[in-house]
Scaffold this motif. Structure first.
Motif, PDB file in Angstrom:
ATOM      1  N   LEU A 183       0.827  -1.208   0.000  1.00 45.61           N
ATOM      2  CA  LEU A 183       0.000   0.000   0.000  1.00 45.61           C
ATOM      3  C   LEU A 183       0.865   1.263   0.000  1.00 45.61           C
ATOM      4  O   LEU A 183       0.480   2.282  -0.565  1.00 45.61           O
ATOM      5  N   GLY A 184       2.045   1.176   0.628  1.00 45.36           N
ATOM      6  CA  GLY A 184       2.922   2.338   0.678  1.00 45.36           C
ATOM      7  C   GLY A 184       3.350   2.833  -0.688  1.00 45.36           C
ATOM      8  O   GLY A 184       3.802   3.982  -0.820  1.00 45.36           O
ATOM      9  N   ALA A 185       3.215   2.013  -1.722  1.00 46.67           N
ATOM     10  CA  ALA A 185       3.607   2.434  -3.071  1.00 46.67           C
ATOM     11  C   ALA A 185       2.738   3.579  -3.580  1.00 46.67           C
ATOM     12  O   ALA A 185       3.106   4.256  -4.548  1.00 46.67           O
ATOM     13  N   PHE A 186       1.591   3.807  -2.915  1.00 44.90           N
ATOM     14  CA  PHE A 186       0.671   4.844  -3.388  1.00 44.90           C
ATOM     15  C   PHE A 186       0.770   6.140  -2.582  1.00 44.90           C
ATOM     16  O   PHE A 186      -0.063   7.028  -2.730  1.00 44.90           O
ATOM     17  N   THR A 206     -12.490   3.082   2.750  1.00 43.92           N
ATOM     18  CA  THR A 206     -11.275   3.258   1.956  1.00 43.92           C
ATOM     19  C   THR A 206     -10.347   4.272   2.605  1.00 43.92           C
ATOM     20  O   THR A 206      -9.138   4.036   2.735  1.00 43.92           O
ATOM     21  N   VAL A 207     -10.903   5.409   3.038  1.00 43.98           N
ATOM     22  CA  VAL A 207     -10.084   6.426   3.705  1.00 43.98           C
ATOM     23  C   VAL A 207      -9.471   5.863   4.985  1.00 43.98           C
ATOM     24  O   VAL A 207      -8.279   6.055   5.273  1.00 43.98           O
ATOM     25  N   ARG A 208     -10.264   5.116   5.753  1.00 42.24           N
ATOM     26  CA  ARG A 208      -9.783   4.546   7.006  1.00 42.24           C
ATOM     27  C   ARG A 208      -8.677   3.508   6.759  1.00 42.24           C
ATOM     28  O   ARG A 208      -7.699   3.429   7.502  1.00 42.24           O
ATOM     29  N   ALA A 211      -5.508   5.410   6.059  1.00 45.54           N
ATOM     30  CA  ALA A 211      -5.049   6.093   7.271  1.00 45.54           C
ATOM     31  C   ALA A 211      -4.465   5.108   8.279  1.00 45.54           C
ATOM     32  O   ALA A 211      -3.446   5.396   8.924  1.00 45.54           O
ATOM     33  N   ASP A 212      -5.099   3.952   8.427  1.00 43.11           N
ATOM     34  CA  ASP A 212      -4.614   2.951   9.376  1.00 43.11           C
ATOM     35  C   ASP A 212      -3.217   2.457   9.025  1.00 43.11           C
ATOM     36  O   ASP A 212      -2.467   2.000   9.904  1.00 43.11           O
ATOM     37  N   HIS A 213      -2.874   2.531   7.740  1.00 43.91           N
ATOM     38  CA  HIS A 213      -1.545   2.074   7.307  1.00 43.91           C
ATOM     39  C   HIS A 213      -0.594   3.242   7.085  1.00 43.91           C
ATOM     40  O   HIS A 213       0.518   3.063   6.562  1.00 43.91           O
ATOM     41  N   GLY A 214      -1.013   4.446   7.476  1.00 43.98           N
ATOM     42  CA  GLY A 214      -0.142   5.609   7.391  1.00 43.98           C
ATOM     43  C   GLY A 214       0.210   6.026   5.983  1.00 43.98           C
ATOM     44  O   GLY A 214       1.280   6.591   5.737  1.00 43.98           O
ATOM     45  N   VAL A 263      -4.490  -5.820 -12.781  1.00 43.98           N
ATOM     46  CA  VAL A 263      -5.185  -6.016 -11.509  1.00 43.98           C
ATOM     47  C   VAL A 263      -4.334  -6.945 -10.664  1.00 43.98           C
ATOM     48  O   VAL A 263      -4.186  -8.124 -10.980  1.00 43.98           O
ATOM     49  N   LEU A 264      -3.776  -6.392  -9.580  1.00 46.62           N
ATOM     50  CA  LEU A 264      -2.781  -7.108  -8.785  1.00 46.62           C
ATOM     51  C   LEU A 264      -3.226  -7.215  -7.329  1.00 46.62           C
ATOM     52  O   LEU A 264      -3.926  -6.329  -6.818  1.00 46.62           O
ATOM     53  N   PRO A 265      -2.827  -8.279  -6.626  1.00 45.06           N
ATOM     54  CA  PRO A 265      -3.183  -8.404  -5.215  1.00 45.06           C
ATOM     55  C   PRO A 265      -2.434  -7.386  -4.365  1.00 45.06           C
ATOM     56  O   PRO A 265      -1.288  -7.041  -4.652  1.00 45.06           O
ATOM     57  N   LEU A 266      -3.102  -6.922  -3.303  1.00 52.31           N
ATOM     58  CA  LEU A 266      -2.471  -6.032  -2.345  1.00 52.31           C
ATOM     59  C   LEU A 266      -1.700  -6.840  -1.311  1.00 52.31           C
ATOM     60  O   LEU A 266      -2.095  -7.957  -0.947  1.00 52.31           O
ATOM     61  N   ALA A 267      -0.608  -6.260  -0.806  1.00 50.51           N
ATOM     62  CA  ALA A 267       0.138  -6.923   0.250  1.00 50.51           C
ATOM     63  C   ALA A 267      -0.655  -6.916   1.555  1.00 50.51           C
ATOM     64  O   ALA A 267      -0.578  -7.858   2.344  1.00 50.51           O
ATOM     65  N   GLU A 268      -1.429  -5.843   1.796  1.00 51.17           N
ATOM     66  CA  GLU A 268      -2.237  -5.732   3.006  1.00 51.17           C
ATOM     67  C   GLU A 268      -3.667  -6.180   2.715  1.00 51.17           C
ATOM     68  O   GLU A 268      -4.160  -5.996   1.593  1.00 51.17           O
ATOM     69  N   PRO A 269      -4.350  -6.770   3.712  1.00 46.43           N
ATOM     70  CA  PRO A 269      -5.761  -7.123   3.490  1.00 46.43           C
ATOM     71  C   PRO A 269      -6.600  -5.870   3.324  1.00 46.43           C
ATOM     72  O   PRO A 269      -6.572  -4.977   4.172  1.00 46.43           O
ATOM     73  N   GLY A 270      -7.319  -5.785   2.227  1.00 48.86           N
ATOM     74  CA  GLY A 270      -8.103  -4.590   1.940  1.00 48.86           C
ATOM     75  C   GLY A 270      -9.328  -4.468   2.822  1.00 48.86           C
ATOM     76  O   GLY A 270      -9.676  -5.390   3.571  1.00 48.86           O
ATOM     77  N   PRO A 271     -10.011  -3.332   2.742  1.00 47.38           N
ATOM     78  CA  PRO A 271     -11.200  -3.120   3.567  1.00 47.38           C
ATOM     79  C   PRO A 271     -12.318  -4.088   3.193  1.00 47.38           C
ATOM     80  O   PRO A 271     -12.533  -4.372   2.011  1.00 47.38           O
ATOM     81  N   GLU A 272     -13.011  -4.595   4.207  1.00 44.19           N
ATOM     82  CA  GLU A 272     -14.127  -5.515   3.972  1.00 44.19           C
ATOM     83  C   GLU A 272     -15.430  -4.736   3.827  1.00 44.19           C
ATOM     84  O   GLU A 272     -15.659  -3.761   4.532  1.00 44.19           O
TER      85      GLU A 272
END
Length: 321
Positions: A183-186, A206-208, A211-214, A263-272
């Protein structure tokens, strides 16, 4: 004589131009001219005067036009009456469907069709908030929405869950070399997000998540309904965006991607996100109750395979009971 002939005649009479009439009919101008000539030959009348490239109604055409319009109106009445009779015979249930709910809508319609052939489910695409308002007003029997704040006086059950666990990025590009994508790539990069008034639950999640990952992207707001539309923006190089990928889609990336997009997988689990089926608590319609009971009896999760079923979830009312 066919109704189609009269429709061609009426449209040419309105536009007095073959090209414009052809555009409304989605056919070539030559086809319109040919149908008009055939109709004139069949009737033994000249319906249009053609001089100096202009088309005008002939005297016979002007007298025939009101009768043609009455015939077309009568045919439309037959179609409308048949539709009303069919709805009365089957029982029609209108369902407001939020963006991203297509798979669940198909599952809902399939379950009802298999168990209740006398019920017709009609899907009406709209934003979640619009669908909830329509249910409260009584314009719709059901709403299939994402993460709503259920209005007072409604009941609901969860029928599906998914995560925005993939990201769509322009391709080719440097981000396509990082799999999974952190996610940090963005950080500081343009990133697509819906306007909050269209889907507040998805927007806030999405915003949260960022933010949770800084991570602080540069938000690019949009008002698009469907994931396919978002992919088109990504393909244009506008920005990247979170997307969800059903397991069946992940196995075939062509199902979720389009040219110019990876379309690529994220390293972090995305928002549910959760999909809810919502209806008015005071709606005593037997038709509505039968459909809700059908979903509960077969497992509330519409996205589960039919043979596996799903754990039943209790119906929740807006006051939490």
């Amino acid at each position: 004589m066919e109704l189609c002939d009269l429709r061609y005649f009426a449209l040419v009479a309105e536009d007095l131009h073959y090209g414009r009439a052809a555009a409304r009919l989605h056919v070539a101008p030559a086809a319109v001219r040919r149908r008009i000539r055939d109709l004139e030959r069949e009737l033994g009348l000249v319906l249009f005067d053609r001089t100096s490239g202009r088309v005008t109604l002939a005297a016979a055409g002007a007298e025939l036009l009101p009768a043609a319009r009455r015939a077309l109106a009568a045919a439309a009445d037959v179609t409308d009456t048949a539709r009303d009779l069919r709805a009365a015979r089957l029982g029609e249930l209108r369902v407001g469907c939020a963006p991203g709910a297509a798979r669940l809508v198909d599952a809902l319609i399939g379950k009802v069709a298999r168990e209740r052939a006398d019920v017709a489910v009609v899907a009406v695409p709209m934003w979640s908030l619009q669908a909830l308002d329509a249910v409260v007003r009584g314009d719709l029997g059901l709403a299939l929405v994402r993460d709503p704040l259920p209005p007072q006086g409604t009941s609901s059950l969860i029928v599906g869950r998914y995560r925005d666990d993939h990201v769509a990025v322009p391709a080719p590009g440097p981000l396509t070399k990082q799999v999974p994508v952190p996610l940090g790539a963005f950080e500081g990069m343009p990133f697509l997000i819906n306007e909050r008034d269209t889907a507040p639950g998805v927007h806030d999640a999405t915003v949260r998540f960022f933010a949770d990952h800084g991570v602080a992207p540069v938000w690019q707001h949009h008002r698009l309904r469907e994931q396919e539309q978002l992919l088109s923006l990504v393909a244009a190089g506008t920005a990247s965006g979170l997307v969800h990928a059903h397991p069946a889609d992940v196995s075939d990336p062509a199902n979720v991607a389009c040219p110019g997009v990876a379309v690529l997988p994220l390293a972090e689990p995305g928002p549910e996100h959760r999909f809810h089926l919502v209806w008015r608590s005071d709606n005593t319609s037997e038709l509505l109750s039968s459909v809700v009971d059908l979903i509960c009896d077969h497992g509330c999760d519409l996205d589960e395979p039919e043979e596996d079923g799903a754990a039943k979830e209790g119906v929740t009312t807006s006051d939490g009971h």
